[in-house]
Design a protein around this motif. Sequence first.
Motif, PDB file in Angstrom:
ATOM      1  N   GLU A  52      -9.269  28.078  39.448  1.00 47.02           N
ATOM      2  CA  GLU A  52      -8.890  27.075  38.450  1.00 47.02           C
ATOM      3  C   GLU A  52      -8.423  27.742  37.156  1.00 47.02           C
ATOM      4  O   GLU A  52      -7.452  27.298  36.528  1.00 47.02           O
ATOM      5  N   ALA A  53      -9.121  28.817  36.761  1.00 45.22           N
ATOM      6  CA  ALA A  53      -8.718  29.534  35.551  1.00 45.22           C
ATOM      7  C   ALA A  53      -7.351  30.171  35.724  1.00 45.22           C
ATOM      8  O   ALA A  53      -6.526  30.181  34.796  1.00 45.22           O
ATOM      9  N   SER A  54      -7.086  30.692  36.913  1.00 43.18           N
ATOM     10  CA  SER A  54      -5.788  31.310  37.193  1.00 43.18           C
ATOM     11  C   SER A  54      -4.655  30.291  37.077  1.00 43.18           C
ATOM     12  O   SER A  54      -3.594  30.583  36.499  1.00 43.18           O
ATOM     13  N   ALA A  55      -4.886  29.099  37.605  1.00 42.43           N
ATOM     14  CA  ALA A  55      -3.862  28.047  37.528  1.00 42.43           C
ATOM     15  C   ALA A  55      -3.590  27.662  36.071  1.00 42.43           C
ATOM     16  O   ALA A  55      -2.425  27.499  35.666  1.00 42.43           O
ATOM     17  N   LEU A  56      -4.659  27.534  35.282  1.00 39.45           N
ATOM     18  CA  LEU A  56      -4.476  27.205  33.863  1.00 39.45           C
ATOM     19  C   LEU A  56      -3.763  28.330  33.125  1.00 39.45           C
ATOM     20  O   LEU A  56      -2.922  28.079  32.254  1.00 39.45           O
ATOM     21  N   TYR A  57      -4.096  29.557  33.478  1.00 41.41           N
ATOM     22  CA  TYR A  57      -3.461  30.706  32.818  1.00 41.41           C
ATOM     23  C   TYR A  57      -1.956  30.706  33.083  1.00 41.41           C
ATOM     24  O   TYR A  57      -1.160  31.007  32.174  1.00 41.41           O
ATOM     25  N   ARG A  74      -3.805  24.591  23.229  1.00 38.37           N
ATOM     26  CA  ARG A  74      -4.638  23.604  23.909  1.00 38.37           C
ATOM     27  C   ARG A  74      -5.129  24.158  25.262  1.00 38.37           C
ATOM     28  O   ARG A  74      -6.313  24.039  25.590  1.00 38.37           O
ATOM     29  N   ILE A  75      -4.229  24.783  26.001  1.00 40.20           N
ATOM     30  CA  ILE A  75      -4.621  25.333  27.302  1.00 40.20           C
ATOM     31  C   ILE A  75      -5.582  26.504  27.109  1.00 40.20           C
ATOM     32  O   ILE A  75      -6.572  26.640  27.836  1.00 40.20           O
ATOM     33  N   ALA A  76      -5.299  27.345  26.122  1.00 40.97           N
ATOM     34  CA  ALA A  76      -6.183  28.484  25.852  1.00 40.97           C
ATOM     35  C   ALA A  76      -7.592  27.997  25.528  1.00 40.97           C
ATOM     36  O   ALA A  76      -8.584  28.581  25.992  1.00 40.97           O
ATOM     37  N   GLY A  77      -7.692  26.924  24.754  1.00 39.58           N
ATOM     38  CA  GLY A  77      -9.000  26.362  24.432  1.00 39.58           C
ATOM     39  C   GLY A  77      -9.728  25.884  25.672  1.00 39.58           C
ATOM     40  O   GLY A  77     -10.949  26.068  25.796  1.00 39.58           O
TER      41      GLY A  77
END
Length: 217
Positions: A52-57, A74-77
């Motif tokens: 999930e973190a990879s997809a957001l990154y 916003r995504i980084a937060g």
Amino acid sequence: MAYDLEEQEQIANFKAFWSRFGNLITWVVIIALAAYAGWNFWGSHQRKQTAEASALYDELVNASQAQDNAKTQRIAGDVESKFGSTAYAPMSALVAAKAAFDANDLKTAKAQLQWAIDHGNDEYKSIARLRLSGVLLDEKAYDQALALLNADFLPQFAAEVQDRKGDVLVAQSKIADARTAYQAALDKMDKNHPGRQIVQVKLDAIGGAPAVTVKPA
């Protein structure tokens, strides 16, 4: 089924052993199975978190490349708050810091770099400290920048740290100290280092290598 005397003795010994230690063995087995199940659950949880973190990154990088600073922050937060234990969190902080810096949002850039310093591993800490010192240099916060550069860095960043110290010292008009710092940076770089020529230009621009003091015999 009939048992001979030896078998009956073995059975009796086993019953006595189980009567004494059976509960303990049962609980040890239960705890071991629970630990194994917990480990499997944790591994599965970690893999899910990483995915999930990879997809957001990936989304964050795309937003940064599109120069959408608000979306990038916003995504980084989200990555930092939800997946702070993964490597993607400090990576996201570094990307978000650059996006904020490019958008001239120095306050946010500093906050993201500080997050990476506070939560990243030694490599991310070193990168974030080096970049934050550059932001502080731009803000003319020279003493803060030097204090940050005197913090702990991994050995592979030694040349870049000395180079940045030279930049700060030049801004403070401490030319002799800047020469020493630039020369130290060159000494720590191999001949194929991509930044070597730039550091040499800086050193030449302020009068070349520092003078060597010759001690009397």
